[in-house]
Structures are given as C-alpha cells and as structure tokens.
Design an enzyme around this catalytic site. Structure first.
Site, short mmCIF file in Angstrom:
data_model
loop_
_atom_site.label_atom_id
_atom_site.label_comp_id
_atom_site.label_asym_id
_atom_site.label_seq_id
_atom_site.Cartn_x
_atom_site.Cartn_y
_atom_site.Cartn_z
N GLY A 1 -0.97 10.29 -14.65
CA GLY A 1 -1.83 10.48 -13.48
C GLY A 1 -2.41 11.88 -13.40
N MET A 2 -3.18 12.12 -12.34
CA MET A 2 -3.86 13.41 -12.18
C MET A 2 -2.86 14.56 -12.09
SD MET A 2 -6.82 14.45 -9.42
CE MET A 2 -5.82 14.20 -7.95
N ASP B 1 7.91 1.35 -14.89
CA ASP B 1 7.38 0.82 -13.64
C ASP B 1 8.44 1.05 -12.56
OD1 ASP B 1 6.53 -0.66 -11.47
OD2 ASP B 1 6.02 -2.44 -12.63
N TYR C 1 0.94 5.08 -5.47
CA TYR C 1 -0.29 4.32 -5.22
C TYR C 1 -1.04 5.09 -4.15
CZ TYR C 1 -3.35 0.37 -3.99
OH TYR C 1 -4.44 -0.42 -3.74
N TYR D 1 -0.77 3.59 4.05
CA TYR D 1 -0.45 4.57 3.01
C TYR D 1 0.60 5.55 3.52
CZ TYR D 1 -0.92 8.63 -0.05
OH TYR D 1 -0.66 9.69 -0.88
N TRP E 1 -4.80 16.54 0.08
CA TRP E 1 -6.18 16.68 -0.42
C TRP E 1 -6.20 17.15 -1.88
CZ3 TRP E 1 -10.03 18.68 3.83
CH2 TRP E 1 -9.83 17.96 5.01
#
Length: 268
Positions: free
Chosen positions: A14-15, A36, A61, A124, A149
């Site tokens: 991921g980022m 997972d 997520y 979320y 952010w």
C-alpha cells in the site's frame, strides 16, 4: 536496538506500506496477496512461523465512501483484522504498531488529543475504532497511531486527485469547511521507527499545521475554488474538525514543507 530486531510489515504493497518498507528494508514484507488479515487462522499461523519482535500493520480498507457500501468488508479489514494481528502478536511476544484515523472523532471540537473520547460519524471511522478496541483487548504491547489526510507516492491520494482534476476542469471545487492535518507517508514511515521504542498506548502522529481541504488544494493547484460540504455531498459524512494534537512525542515538520518535497519527488 531497532536495527537488530525482527520486523514484519503487513500491507507492504500500500501507499504507507511501501514507504515503511524503505525505512525497514530488512523487514519481512507481506502484501495483501501474501497475508489476508481477515483470515484469523492464516494470520496467527503466519506470524507464529515468522516469530517477529515487531509487527507493523499498514493493511486497511481506506475508501471512506466505499465503507458505506460494504459494511462487512470495512469491519472485516479495519475492525476484526487488527484484532487477529494483535492476538498473533500476543502469542509471539511481539510489539504491534497499527495505524488508525482521525475519523474516529465526530469533528465537534476544534482539535483532539489522544485521551479524547472517540465518537465516529461514518462506517469507516466506526470500523477503525473497532480495530483499536480489538487490539487493546488482545494485546498489551501495542502502539496505535492515529493519522490523518495521508498522501504519498504509491497510491491514490488527494494530491494526485487534485493534479488530475486541475488538468481536466477549468475550476476544481474543494470544500473549505472541513479541517485537518495533511500527513506525508515518508515522514510517517520514518517516525514509525521512533515509535517502536516508545511506551505502549495511543498516539496522534501527523505533519504540523492545520488547513481546510481547499487550503490544501490551493498549495497544489492554481484553479481550486472553495465550496461548502453541502455543495459537495458525499455518501459518508465527514467530521468538520478532525485535527489531531500530538501530546506524547516530538512533532513532525509542517505539512507545506512535506508537500513541497512530495511534489519535487514526483517530478524526478
């Protein structure tokens, strides 16, 4: 000490995970295909076999509106999954570092410190709060890092969205009544190394400086125009003020300086 400990990074593709892998190059790096976190037995078995000293969980997520559409997936990944990782860490005697969110708060205050009571207003935030609670239930040696952010080179983020829309549209409408602290994944990844040696608990780690989404956008593009949240409705309700105050560790640099580095980096 940190250089010699055995570390696992979950969510390595991921980022944030990509930048964590650069800071911890010797870590066991597990992408979503390789682990997972919604599968308890798989998590417990994998962590047990590796037997690490530290597990850094960057799997999540993060599609805020998508969570409204798929509540099951949101709570599986963001809620139960971190609990399974915490259980596996407890079994292995490992420390756990986990990333939560400013969206665990309702936005009714100007700023939030680590001890403020969470009260999320979207699915979320609710799923991420469950993740925090599951970790605390299953493990004593945890560091839950609330962030906000996020932007970085290896995933979808606000900066890239603004740059794309700026080329497609004459004017880009951006809300000017939601406030927070932009945070650069490179800075956060480096700070995470420091967090491992701090005591267990909940931390707020962001770049310094508060802005609205419109003010953030105006530092990226020159054709942003302000609008209200009512003019730009989204499926998930957003907190108006999700400003995280760091009271437990040294501050990171201002978000504008971090953004400048990011914009320079993406051109090279």
């Amino acid at each position: 000490m940190v250089g010699t400990i055995k570390t696992v990074i979950i969510g390595a593709g991921g980022m944030l995970g990509t930048d964590l892998c650069k800071v911890f190059p010797d870590a066991v790096q597990l992408t979503r295909k390789e682990l997972d976190i919604t599968k308890r037995d798989e998590v417990v078995q994998t962590i047990g076999q590796i037997n690490p000293d530290v597990v850094i969980n960057a799997a999540a997520y993060t599609d805020v509106d998508g969570c409204e559409d798929d509540e099951y997936l949101a709570f599986a990944v963001n809620g139960h999954g971190p609990g399974y990782v915490a259980e596996a860490c407890s079994n292995a005697g490992a420390k756990m570092v986990h990333f939560s969110t400013d969206y665990v708060f309702d936005g009714s205050k100007d700023e939030y410190s680590e001890g403020d009571e969470p009260d999320p207003i979207n699915l979320y935030g609710q799923s991420k709060l469950m993740g925090e609670q599951k970790i605390i239930e299953n493990l004593n040696d945890y560091r839950v890092i609330r962030i906000s952010w996020l932007f970085g080179s290896n995933g979808k983020n606000f900066v890239e969205t603004m740059l794309r829309l700026s080329e497609e549209l004459d004017n880009v409408k951006v809300v000017n009544d939601q406030f927070g602290k932009p945070t650069y994944t490179v800075d956060l990844a480096h700070k995470t190394r420091e967090m491992i040696d701090l005591g267990p608990g909940i931390y707020h780690i962001t770049n310094e400086g508060v802005c609205s989404w419109y003010e953030f956008a105006s530092e990226i593009i020159d054709n942003a125009v302000p609008c209200t949240s009512d003019e730009f409705p989204r499926k998930a309700k957003r907190p108006k003020y999700s400003v995280l105050t760091n009271t437990k560790t040294s501050p990171m640099r201002d978000w504008k300086e971090a953004l400048d580095d990011y914009l320079k980096e993406r051109k090279t």
